[in-house]
Design a protein around this motif. Structure first.
Motif, short mmCIF file in Angstrom:
data_model
loop_
_atom_site.label_atom_id
_atom_site.label_comp_id
_atom_site.label_asym_id
_atom_site.label_seq_id
_atom_site.Cartn_x
_atom_site.Cartn_y
_atom_site.Cartn_z
N UNK A 1 -17.89 31.84 16.65
CA UNK A 1 -17.86 31.33 15.28
C UNK A 1 -19.03 31.82 14.45
N UNK A 2 -20.17 32.09 15.09
CA UNK A 2 -21.35 32.53 14.33
C UNK A 2 -21.12 33.89 13.67
N UNK A 3 -20.69 34.93 14.40
CA UNK A 3 -20.43 36.19 13.70
C UNK A 3 -19.26 36.10 12.71
N UNK A 4 -18.28 35.24 13.00
CA UNK A 4 -17.18 35.05 12.05
C UNK A 4 -17.70 34.42 10.76
N UNK A 5 -18.57 33.44 10.86
CA UNK A 5 -19.15 32.80 9.67
C UNK A 5 -20.01 33.79 8.89
N UNK A 6 -20.79 34.61 9.61
CA UNK A 6 -21.61 35.63 8.96
C UNK A 6 -20.75 36.60 8.16
N UNK A 7 -19.67 37.07 8.76
CA UNK A 7 -18.78 38.04 8.08
C UNK A 7 -18.11 37.39 6.86
N UNK A 8 -17.66 36.17 7.00
CA UNK A 8 -17.04 35.44 5.89
C UNK A 8 -18.03 35.31 4.73
N UNK A 9 -19.27 34.93 5.05
CA UNK A 9 -20.30 34.77 4.02
C UNK A 9 -20.65 36.10 3.37
N UNK A 10 -20.78 37.15 4.17
CA UNK A 10 -21.12 38.47 3.62
C UNK A 10 -20.07 38.92 2.60
N UNK A 11 -18.79 38.67 2.90
CA UNK A 11 -17.73 39.03 1.94
C UNK A 11 -17.87 38.22 0.65
N UNK A 12 -18.13 36.93 0.78
CA UNK A 12 -18.28 36.08 -0.41
C UNK A 12 -19.47 36.55 -1.25
N UNK A 13 -20.60 36.80 -0.59
CA UNK A 13 -21.79 37.21 -1.34
C UNK A 13 -21.60 38.57 -2.00
N UNK B 1 -26.24 32.59 9.40
CA UNK B 1 -26.26 32.81 10.83
C UNK B 1 -27.09 31.75 11.56
N UNK B 2 -28.27 31.47 11.05
CA UNK B 2 -29.14 30.48 11.70
C UNK B 2 -28.56 29.08 11.62
N UNK B 3 -28.01 28.69 10.46
CA UNK B 3 -27.44 27.35 10.34
C UNK B 3 -26.19 27.19 11.18
N UNK B 4 -25.36 28.23 11.23
CA UNK B 4 -24.15 28.18 12.07
C UNK B 4 -24.53 28.10 13.54
N UNK B 5 -25.54 28.86 13.95
CA UNK B 5 -25.99 28.81 15.34
C UNK B 5 -26.47 27.42 15.69
N UNK B 6 -27.26 26.80 14.81
CA UNK B 6 -27.74 25.44 15.07
C UNK B 6 -26.58 24.45 15.15
N UNK B 7 -25.58 24.62 14.29
CA UNK B 7 -24.42 23.72 14.34
C UNK B 7 -23.70 23.84 15.68
N UNK B 8 -23.49 25.08 16.13
CA UNK B 8 -22.79 25.29 17.40
C UNK B 8 -23.62 24.77 18.57
N UNK C 1 -31.16 15.17 13.56
CA UNK C 1 -31.61 15.66 12.26
C UNK C 1 -32.45 16.90 12.50
N UNK C 2 -32.04 18.05 11.99
CA UNK C 2 -32.83 19.26 12.22
C UNK C 2 -34.17 19.21 11.50
N UNK C 3 -35.15 19.82 12.12
CA UNK C 3 -36.47 19.90 11.48
C UNK C 3 -37.19 21.12 12.02
N UNK C 4 -38.09 21.64 11.21
CA UNK C 4 -38.88 22.77 11.67
C UNK C 4 -39.94 22.26 12.65
N UNK C 5 -40.35 23.13 13.52
CA UNK C 5 -41.38 22.78 14.49
C UNK C 5 -42.73 22.66 13.79
N UNK C 6 -43.60 21.84 14.35
CA UNK C 6 -44.93 21.69 13.77
C UNK C 6 -45.81 22.90 14.05
#
Length: 140
Positions: A21-33, A50-57, A92-97
């Motif tokens: 799903x991550x490369x599929x989401x990337x390709x879908x987004x690239x076409x939209x952009x 790509x990063x947000x989709x990876x975190x979701x998966x 809840x996602x968060x950046x590392x300290x």
């Protein structure tokens, strides 16, 4: 993939909890952009997807569920896009300290998103959350 929405200002698609799903989401987004003429920020936006989709998966989608990728282009001629990843998982996602070590295999995704995005955040939804990013066509 299930539902697909495409119009002038909105692109939306659901993806299974699967690595493919991550490369599929990337390709879908690239076409939209490309359709929206995001220009020099396209690579930044695709990397954020790509990063947000990876975190979701990996962290946000319970077994048997999907995540939704929603892309908006603001209708104000600014060229700004909003990327949203909706998932129904807890947490809840968060950046590392502190940055991950050189040998760490993960922990850089949200640091990249925070560095590339003009703004980013997390909103509640029931169930789960929406992680979002905005990027203008050019950074001033």
């Amino acid at each position: 993939m299930r539902e697909v929405i495409e119009d002038e200002w909105l692109r939306e698609r659901c993806y299974a909890r699967a690595r493919r799903s991550v490369p599929e989401a990337r390709a879908f987004a690239a076409r939209a952009f490309a359709d929206w003429g995001l220009g020099p920020r396209t690579d930044d936006a695709v990397l954020c997807v790509s990063e947000l989709a990876t975190n979701a998966v990996r962290h946000g989608v319970p077994l048997g569920r999907a995540f939704r990728l929603r892309l908006y282009q603001y209708a104000d001629d600014s060229g700004t896009v909003r990327i949203e990843v909706h998932d129904s998982g807890p947490g809840w996602p968060r950046t590392r300290s502190s940055p991950p070590g050189a040998d760490a295999e993960d922990g850089r995704g949200l640091l990249l998103v925070a560095a590339l995005a003009d703004k980013w955040g997390v909103d509640e939804r029931n169930p789960g959350k929406v992680v979002w990013v905005t990027l203008g066509a050019s950074r001033c």
